[in-house]
Motif scaffolding. Structure first.
Motif, PDB file in Angstrom:
ATOM      1  N   GLU A   1      19.095 -18.702  -0.258  1.00  0.00           N
ATOM      2  CA  GLU A   1      18.803 -19.755   0.712  1.00  0.00           C
ATOM      3  C   GLU A   1      19.371 -19.445   2.099  1.00  0.00           C
ATOM      4  OE1 GLU A   1      19.736 -20.326  -2.477  1.00  0.00           O
ATOM      5  OE2 GLU A   1      17.802 -21.137  -3.114  1.00  0.00           O
ATOM      6  N   ASN A   2      20.326 -18.534   2.180  1.00  0.00           N
ATOM      7  CA  ASN A   2      20.918 -18.157   3.466  1.00  0.00           C
ATOM      8  C   ASN A   2      20.117 -17.082   4.191  1.00  0.00           C
ATOM      9  OD1 ASN A   2      23.121 -19.937   3.304  1.00  0.00           O
ATOM     10  ND2 ASN A   2      24.164 -18.521   1.917  1.00  0.00           N
ATOM     11  N   GLY A   3      19.094 -16.544   3.549  1.00  0.00           N
ATOM     12  CA  GLY A   3      18.235 -15.574   4.214  1.00  0.00           C
ATOM     13  C   GLY A   3      17.988 -14.317   3.396  1.00  0.00           C
ATOM     14  N   ILE A   4      17.144 -13.483   3.951  1.00  0.00           N
ATOM     15  CA  ILE A   4      16.781 -12.206   3.333  1.00  0.00           C
ATOM     16  C   ILE A   4      17.922 -11.223   3.589  1.00  0.00           C
ATOM     17  CG2 ILE A   4      15.118 -10.298   3.304  1.00  0.00           C
ATOM     18  CD1 ILE A   4      14.025 -13.021   2.289  1.00  0.00           C
ATOM     19  N   GLN A   5      18.430 -10.623   2.518  1.00  0.00           N
ATOM     20  CA  GLN A   5      19.528  -9.665   2.634  1.00  0.00           C
ATOM     21  C   GLN A   5      19.021  -8.229   2.639  1.00  0.00           C
ATOM     22  OE1 GLN A   5      21.781 -10.716  -0.826  1.00  0.00           O
ATOM     23  NE2 GLN A   5      22.361 -12.698   0.008  1.00  0.00           N
ATOM     24  N   SER A   6      17.931  -8.002   1.927  1.00  0.00           N
ATOM     25  CA  SER A   6      17.455  -6.627   1.780  1.00  0.00           C
ATOM     26  C   SER A   6      15.973  -6.606   1.435  1.00  0.00           C
ATOM     27  CB  SER A   6      18.257  -5.942   0.662  1.00  0.00           C
ATOM     28  OG  SER A   6      17.689  -4.702   0.315  1.00  0.00           O
ATOM     29  N   VAL A   7      15.262  -5.685   2.064  1.00  0.00           N
ATOM     30  CA  VAL A   7      13.896  -5.336   1.659  1.00  0.00           C
ATOM     31  C   VAL A   7      13.872  -3.816   1.661  1.00  0.00           C
ATOM     32  CG1 VAL A   7      11.434  -5.431   2.187  1.00  0.00           C
ATOM     33  CG2 VAL A   7      12.880  -7.410   2.712  1.00  0.00           C
ATOM     34  N   SER A   8      13.714  -3.238   0.486  1.00  0.00           N
ATOM     35  CA  SER A   8      13.670  -1.780   0.372  1.00  0.00           C
ATOM     36  C   SER A   8      12.361  -1.388  -0.289  1.00  0.00           C
ATOM     37  CB  SER A   8      14.872  -1.262  -0.418  1.00  0.00           C
ATOM     38  OG  SER A   8      14.943  -1.881  -1.686  1.00  0.00           O
ATOM     39  N   VAL A   9      12.020  -0.114  -0.183  1.00  0.00           N
ATOM     40  CA  VAL A   9      10.770   0.362  -0.777  1.00  0.00           C
ATOM     41  C   VAL A   9      11.090   1.326  -1.902  1.00  0.00           C
ATOM     42  CG1 VAL A   9      10.469   2.234   0.888  1.00  0.00           C
ATOM     43  CG2 VAL A   9       8.484   1.337  -0.318  1.00  0.00           C
ATOM     44  N   LEU A  10      10.379   1.143  -2.993  1.00  0.00           N
ATOM     45  CA  LEU A  10      10.533   2.002  -4.171  1.00  0.00           C
ATOM     46  C   LEU A  10       9.207   2.686  -4.439  1.00  0.00           C
ATOM     47  CD1 LEU A  10      12.127  -0.752  -6.446  1.00  0.00           C
ATOM     48  CD2 LEU A  10      13.369   0.962  -5.125  1.00  0.00           C
ATOM     49  N   ASP A  11       9.269   3.855  -5.022  1.00  0.00           N
ATOM     50  CA  ASP A  11       8.035   4.470  -5.483  1.00  0.00           C
ATOM     51  C   ASP A  11       7.501   3.622  -6.632  1.00  0.00           C
ATOM     52  OD1 ASP A  11       8.079   6.613  -3.673  1.00  0.00           O
ATOM     53  OD2 ASP A  11       9.455   7.729  -4.956  1.00  0.00           O
ATOM     54  N   ASP A  12       6.194   3.517  -6.734  1.00  0.00           N
ATOM     55  CA  ASP A  12       5.587   2.624  -7.725  1.00  0.00           C
ATOM     56  C   ASP A  12       6.033   2.899  -9.156  1.00  0.00           C
ATOM     57  OD1 ASP A  12       4.267   1.010  -5.910  1.00  0.00           O
ATOM     58  OD2 ASP A  12       2.503   2.300  -5.870  1.00  0.00           O
ATOM     59  N   ASP A  13       6.331   4.155  -9.475  1.00  0.00           N
ATOM     60  CA  ASP A  13       6.722   4.464 -10.853  1.00  0.00           C
ATOM     61  C   ASP A  13       8.189   4.117 -11.130  1.00  0.00           C
ATOM     62  OD1 ASP A  13       7.897   6.452  -9.349  1.00  0.00           O
ATOM     63  OD2 ASP A  13       7.063   8.105 -10.505  1.00  0.00           O
ATOM     64  N   ALA A  14       8.919   3.622 -10.114  1.00  0.00           N
ATOM     65  CA  ALA A  14      10.331   3.281 -10.290  1.00  0.00           C
ATOM     66  C   ALA A  14      10.525   1.852 -10.790  1.00  0.00           C
ATOM     67  CB  ALA A  14      11.073   3.466  -8.970  1.00  0.00           C
ATOM     68  N   ILE A  15       9.440   1.128 -10.980  1.00  0.00           N
ATOM     69  CA  ILE A  15       9.546  -0.288 -11.352  1.00  0.00           C
ATOM     70  C   ILE A  15       8.611  -0.591 -12.516  1.00  0.00           C
ATOM     71  CG2 ILE A  15       7.896  -0.951  -9.588  1.00  0.00           C
ATOM     72  CD1 ILE A  15      10.709  -3.129 -10.011  1.00  0.00           C
ATOM     73  N   SER A  16       9.073  -1.417 -13.420  1.00  0.00           N
ATOM     74  CA  SER A  16       8.262  -1.753 -14.596  1.00  0.00           C
ATOM     75  C   SER A  16       7.243  -2.841 -14.258  1.00  0.00           C
ATOM     76  CB  SER A  16       9.164  -2.242 -15.732  1.00  0.00           C
ATOM     77  OG  SER A  16       9.711  -3.501 -15.401  1.00  0.00           O
ATOM     78  N   ASN A  17       6.153  -2.865 -14.996  1.00  0.00           N
ATOM     79  CA  ASN A  17       5.141  -3.913 -14.810  1.00  0.00           C
ATOM     80  C   ASN A  17       5.713  -5.287 -15.096  1.00  0.00           C
ATOM     81  OD1 ASN A  17       2.994  -2.400 -13.890  1.00  0.00           O
ATOM     82  ND2 ASN A  17       2.323  -1.852 -15.950  1.00  0.00           N
ATOM     83  N   GLU A  18       6.674  -5.366 -16.021  1.00  0.00           N
ATOM     84  CA  GLU A  18       7.289  -6.660 -16.325  1.00  0.00           C
ATOM     85  C   GLU A  18       7.985  -7.218 -15.090  1.00  0.00           C
ATOM     86  OE1 GLU A  18       8.481  -3.857 -18.642  1.00  0.00           O
ATOM     87  OE2 GLU A  18       6.456  -4.238 -19.382  1.00  0.00           O
TER      88      GLU A  18
ATOM     89  N   PRO B   1       0.804  -1.236   0.000  1.00  0.00           N
ATOM     90  CA  PRO B   1       0.000   0.000   0.000  1.00  0.00           C
ATOM     91  C   PRO B   1       0.832   1.279   0.000  1.00  0.00           C
ATOM     92  CG  PRO B   1      -0.788  -1.539   1.677  1.00  0.00           C
ATOM     93  CD  PRO B   1       0.493  -2.095   1.139  1.00  0.00           C
ATOM     94  N   ILE B   2       2.135   1.174   0.307  1.00  0.00           N
ATOM     95  CA  ILE B   2       2.966   2.384   0.406  1.00  0.00           C
ATOM     96  C   ILE B   2       4.192   2.336  -0.494  1.00  0.00           C
ATOM     97  CG2 ILE B   2       2.156   3.093   2.684  1.00  0.00           C
ATOM     98  CD1 ILE B   2       4.558   1.706   3.919  1.00  0.00           C
ATOM     99  N   GLY B   3       4.088   1.586  -1.568  1.00  0.00           N
ATOM    100  CA  GLY B   3       5.188   1.496  -2.519  1.00  0.00           C
ATOM    101  C   GLY B   3       5.508   0.057  -2.845  1.00  0.00           C
ATOM    102  N   THR B   4       6.430  -0.141  -3.735  1.00  0.00           N
ATOM    103  CA  THR B   4       6.818  -1.493  -4.142  1.00  0.00           C
ATOM    104  C   THR B   4       8.035  -1.931  -3.343  1.00  0.00           C
ATOM    105  OG1 THR B   4       5.957  -1.133  -6.358  1.00  0.00           O
ATOM    106  CG2 THR B   4       7.534  -2.924  -6.085  1.00  0.00           C
ATOM    107  N   ALA B   5       7.911  -3.087  -2.705  1.00  0.00           N
ATOM    108  CA  ALA B   5       9.038  -3.655  -1.947  1.00  0.00           C
ATOM    109  C   ALA B   5       9.936  -4.419  -2.908  1.00  0.00           C
ATOM    110  CB  ALA B   5       8.522  -4.585  -0.858  1.00  0.00           C
ATOM    111  N   LYS B   6      11.213  -4.146  -2.841  1.00  0.00           N
ATOM    112  CA  LYS B   6      12.215  -4.900  -3.588  1.00  0.00           C
ATOM    113  C   LYS B   6      12.893  -5.820  -2.578  1.00  0.00           C
ATOM    114  CE  LYS B   6      16.426  -4.361  -6.367  1.00  0.00           C
ATOM    115  NZ  LYS B   6      17.418  -3.384  -6.866  1.00  0.00           N
TER     116      LYS B   6
END
Length: 163
Positions: free
Chosen positions: A21-38, A11-16
């Motif tokens: 297999e060793n774990g989550i390294q990063s979860v960042s938030v992008l503005d919705d227009d910063a990422i392509s639909n593909e 609801p507040i942007g796109t999470a990247k």
């Protein structure tokens, strides 16, 4: 081992989300227009599926704690600060000073704040729950409006609109 990437629309942007297999390294938030639909429509790698599911549950109000293997990249001090952030319960906040005291180093308040700012795992390591000593919503890499949204989302008292 090669890191995998996926995207999840919140609801507040796109999470990247980046991890393996060793774990989550990063979860960042992008503005919705910063990422392509593909990119949004790519299949989520198996090692990141649980992270996407748990974030979805968080945003729908079904989850208050995350149960994921985390593997953030940072200095020993930063990792110590990030581990301490995991002890701040859902719907609670701490000040930077309280966080420094919890790390037994009240003089490290600026270093603690800097480490919070470098937190690579958005929401799951809840740096949004750290506020200024005066109660102000200071500093948040995702933007103060997102910090405010997250704290309101976690609040048991939902503010009703008057208009």
């Amino acid at each position: 081992m090669e890191s995998k990437i996926t995207y999840y629309k919140t609801p507040i942007g796109t999470a990247k989300i980046i991890g393996d297999e060793n774990g989550i390294q990063s979860v960042s938030v992008l503005d919705d227009d910063a990422i392509s639909n593909e990119s949004l429509n790519l299949k989520t790698p198996e090692c990141l599926e649980d992270c996407v599911l748990q974030l979805e549950e968080y945003f729908t109000g079904e989850r208050t704690n995350f149960d994921l293997k985390l593997n953030p990249k940072g200095t020993t001090f930063q990792k110590k600060v990030w581990t301490a952030l995991l002890n701040i319960p859902f719907n609670k906040t701490k000040t930077y000073l309280e966080q420094s005291k919890a790390l037994d180093n009240v003089k490290a308040i600026r270093a603690v704040a800097a480490a919070n700012g470098k937190n690579p795992i958005w929401i799951i390591i809840p740096c949004h729950r750290v506020i200024g000593s005066d109660g102000s919503l200071t500093g948040y890499a995702g933007g103060i409006w997102r910090k405010k949204w997250l704290l309101e989302h976690e609040s048991p008292v939902k503010q009703q609109s008057l208009f």
